[in-house]
Enzyme design. Structure first.
Site, short mmCIF file in Angstrom:
data_model
loop_
_atom_site.label_atom_id
_atom_site.label_comp_id
_atom_site.label_asym_id
_atom_site.label_seq_id
_atom_site.Cartn_x
_atom_site.Cartn_y
_atom_site.Cartn_z
N HIS A 60 38.41 32.42 77.51
CA HIS A 60 38.41 33.88 77.34
C HIS A 60 38.14 34.61 78.65
O HIS A 60 37.38 34.14 79.49
CB HIS A 60 37.46 34.32 76.21
CG HIS A 60 36.01 33.97 76.38
ND1 HIS A 60 35.11 34.79 77.02
CD2 HIS A 60 35.30 32.89 75.96
CE1 HIS A 60 33.91 34.23 76.98
NE2 HIS A 60 33.99 33.08 76.36
N ASP A 62 36.92 37.77 78.93
CA ASP A 62 35.79 38.71 78.91
C ASP A 62 34.47 37.99 79.14
O ASP A 62 34.38 36.76 79.06
CB ASP A 62 35.74 39.43 77.56
CG ASP A 62 35.61 38.46 76.39
OD1 ASP A 62 36.41 37.51 76.32
OD2 ASP A 62 34.69 38.62 75.56
N ASP A 95 30.28 31.02 81.61
CA ASP A 95 30.92 31.40 80.34
C ASP A 95 31.77 32.63 80.53
O ASP A 95 31.27 33.72 80.55
CB ASP A 95 29.81 31.64 79.30
CG ASP A 95 30.34 32.04 77.94
OD1 ASP A 95 31.55 31.93 77.72
OD2 ASP A 95 29.55 32.51 77.11
N GLU A 129 36.30 37.62 73.21
CA GLU A 129 35.64 36.53 72.48
C GLU A 129 34.19 36.88 72.18
O GLU A 129 33.68 36.59 71.11
CB GLU A 129 35.71 35.23 73.30
CG GLU A 129 35.33 33.97 72.51
CD GLU A 129 33.84 33.69 72.46
OE1 GLU A 129 33.39 32.95 71.56
OE2 GLU A 129 33.10 34.22 73.31
N GLU A 130 33.54 37.53 73.14
CA GLU A 130 32.13 37.85 72.97
C GLU A 130 31.92 38.96 71.95
O GLU A 130 30.79 39.31 71.61
CB GLU A 130 31.51 38.24 74.32
CG GLU A 130 31.66 37.19 75.42
CD GLU A 130 30.80 35.95 75.19
OE1 GLU A 130 30.11 35.87 74.17
OE2 GLU A 130 30.85 35.04 76.05
N ASP A 158 39.18 24.37 73.76
CA ASP A 158 38.58 25.68 74.06
C ASP A 158 37.12 25.44 74.46
O ASP A 158 36.64 24.31 74.38
CB ASP A 158 38.66 26.58 72.82
CG ASP A 158 38.32 28.04 73.11
OD1 ASP A 158 38.32 28.45 74.29
OD2 ASP A 158 38.04 28.79 72.15
ZN LIG Z 1 32.24 31.91 75.88
#
Ligand SMILES: [Zn+2]
Length: 494
Positions: A60, A62, A95, A129-130, A158
């Site tokens: 992701h 974001d 992340d 995603e967050e 993923d």
């Molecule tokens: Zn993540």
């Protein structure tokens, strides 16, 4: 938050696209790119053998925000990407920009080296995603299914679990299952009025009794074979060096005796809060609200009950059990009950049951309870990725890739914190992951979903890497190992 196009905050994602276009020119020349719902990215590198199912590498774009109050406590500014000779610092360093850029760097390098894939490689990069992926992965999932079809992919990798060195045994923990979840709203309404002439129970009082009823009736915790938590136990019994003998024996016995399984459930699972939460459906009253003024009777009060649904259950089973939990109490309190659109205790229940011979009195309920799904974001437990038996080929491939990456990285003589350097000591411990990744929208694309970053957890806990908090960083060596993982995976996937 409104969708892209209706809120300017999304526009920072455009900067991510500009960065990817500038830094990965060969990818942009070689792969096709489709943008979905403005900022979702699907790249395709078409393979030479169209009879092979393609695979997806997902990440992701974001990140979670940086709390402005903590900016001054960062060792290096959160958006600097500062490299101090050992680690890269900044929000997203771990992340999930590490995965995203590692995938891109790997492919850029492979193109540079004139490598071509046999099997088509698809990259799917969400952008929220967050925040549950409602504008990103949700649309990507649909677009991928429309373009490639149902069950069209060999597997998906993923973000998710990593690997860890425990007493010279390496445990890799890819996520292969996810619990479901549902937030259930429990609302009580009754006539208001001045609080100088109160009824015996206000809506808040009723709500308190109902909450107590829930807490008196936790969900049963039933350990079942063929579930990830059970497999984790067997793995622990087989590989952990410091497990007590009696526990080890109890686990092995439970494999072929139901009585032993139940005994183990009672003696061990139920005694361990963490473990029983992993096995069973959980409930937690997390939000409560009601009342506006101290001299006015509250006309309504509500609570939100958060559930994490065990992998063998469903959202509607959870809803049904919650209804059942409070039905007889609702009746004894004289309340009507509507649960998930269905009248469980209608008003007529009181009218008829109180109809006595002396009068045709219009007895009525004292108030009303409504149970409903809150926030519209309930999710069924994810289908489990096969890790054994006839369908485990993708799993076998992933575990082989992890092993090969681990050893080849260390064979380069690169300094790492891990101590294991040879021998067959990488163990695989497939996990139930908490929290869902973007893959919750990808279930139709393949049964083989791996939530795994080849991330070295030797560095310490999430706190040390600063994921979702201050000082997010990744040691360069760990980052290089992630690139090695994707390189190995692409090279070997034929
Ligand atoms: Zn993540």
């Amino acid at each position: 938050m409104p969708p892209p196009g209706q809120d300017p905050r999304w526009e920072t994602m455009g900067l991510v696209h500009d960065y990817l276009a500038a830094e990965f020119p060969l990818i942009n020349k070689t792969l096709s790119l489709a943008k979905v719902n403005t900022y979702g990215l699907i790249y395709e590198w078409t393979g030479t053998n169209s009879s092979l199912k393609p695979y997806i590498l997902a990440a992701h774009q974001d990140v979670v925000p940086v709390n402005p109050e903590t900016v001054s406590t960062w060792t290096h500014p959160p958006y600097s990407g500062f490299f101090d000779g050992e680690s890269i610092w900044g929000r997203g360093a771990s992340d999930d920009k590490a995965s995203l850029t590692a995938i891109m760097l790997t492919l850029e390098t492979l193109i540079q080296k004139d490598w071509t894939p046999e099997r088509t490689i698809v990259l799917a990069f969400g952008f929220d995603e967050e925040a549950s992926g409602i504008y990103g992965a949700k649309y990507l999932g649909k677009a991928l299914e429309e373009t490639y079809g149902r069950d069209a992919f060999a597997f998906i990798v993923d973000e998710g679990g990593g690997f860890k060195d425990v007493y010279e045994t390496i445990f890799a923990t890819p996520g292969v299952a996810e619990k479901g979840h549902a937030d259930i709203k429990l609302e009580v309404t009754s006539p208001g009025g001045h609080s100088s002439v109160p009824p015996v129970h206000t809506t808040i009082g009723y709500l308190a009794s109902l909450i107590t009823e829930f807490e008196k009736n936790p969900y049963p915790v039933e350990l079942a074979r063929d579930t990830v938590p059970y497999d984790n136990l067997v793995c622990m019994a087989a590989h952990s060096r410091d497990i007590p003998r009696s526990l080890k024996r109890a686990i092995f016995r439970s494999g072929h005796s139901n009585a032993a399984l139940h005994r183990f459930e009672k003696d061990f699972v139920l005694q361990d809060k963490f473990y029983s939460s992993l096995v069973g459906t959980t409930q937690a009253v997390d939000i409560i609200s009601g009342g506006v003024k101290s001299n006015a009777l509250p006309e309504s009060a509500f609570a939100i009950i958060n559930h994490r649904i065990n992998t063998l259950s469903f959202v509607n089973e959870t809803a049904a059990r919650d209804t059942q939990t409070i039905t007889s109490l609702a009746e004894s309190l004289g309340l009507t009950l509507k649960a998930f659109g269905e009248d469980v205790i209608p008003e007529s229940f009181y009218a008829t049951s109180h109809c006595s011979s002396q009068s045709s009195s219009t007895s009525s309920s004292k108030g009303h309870i409504e149970l409903s799904l809150a926030f519209n974001h309930e999710l069924e437990p994810a289908p489990r990725t096969p890790t054994s038996g006839k369908e485990s080929k993708p799993w076998d491939f992933l575990s082989g890739t992890i092993k090969a990456t681990y050893y080849s990285h260390r064979a380069q003589g690169i300094k790492t914190e891990t101590t294991a350097t040879d021998g067959d000591n990488v163990d695989f411990d497939p996990r139930n992951v908490d929290g869902n990744t973007d893959t919750k929208y990808y279930w139709n694309l393949t049964r083989h979903i791996f939530r795994y970053n080849h991330k070295n957890a030797a560095y310490g806990s999430e706190i040390a890497t600063g994921v979702h908090t201050v000082n997010e960083n990744i040691p360069l060596d760990h980052y290089l190992e992630i690139i090695r993982f994707f390189t190995t995976l692409n090279n070997e996937c034929r």
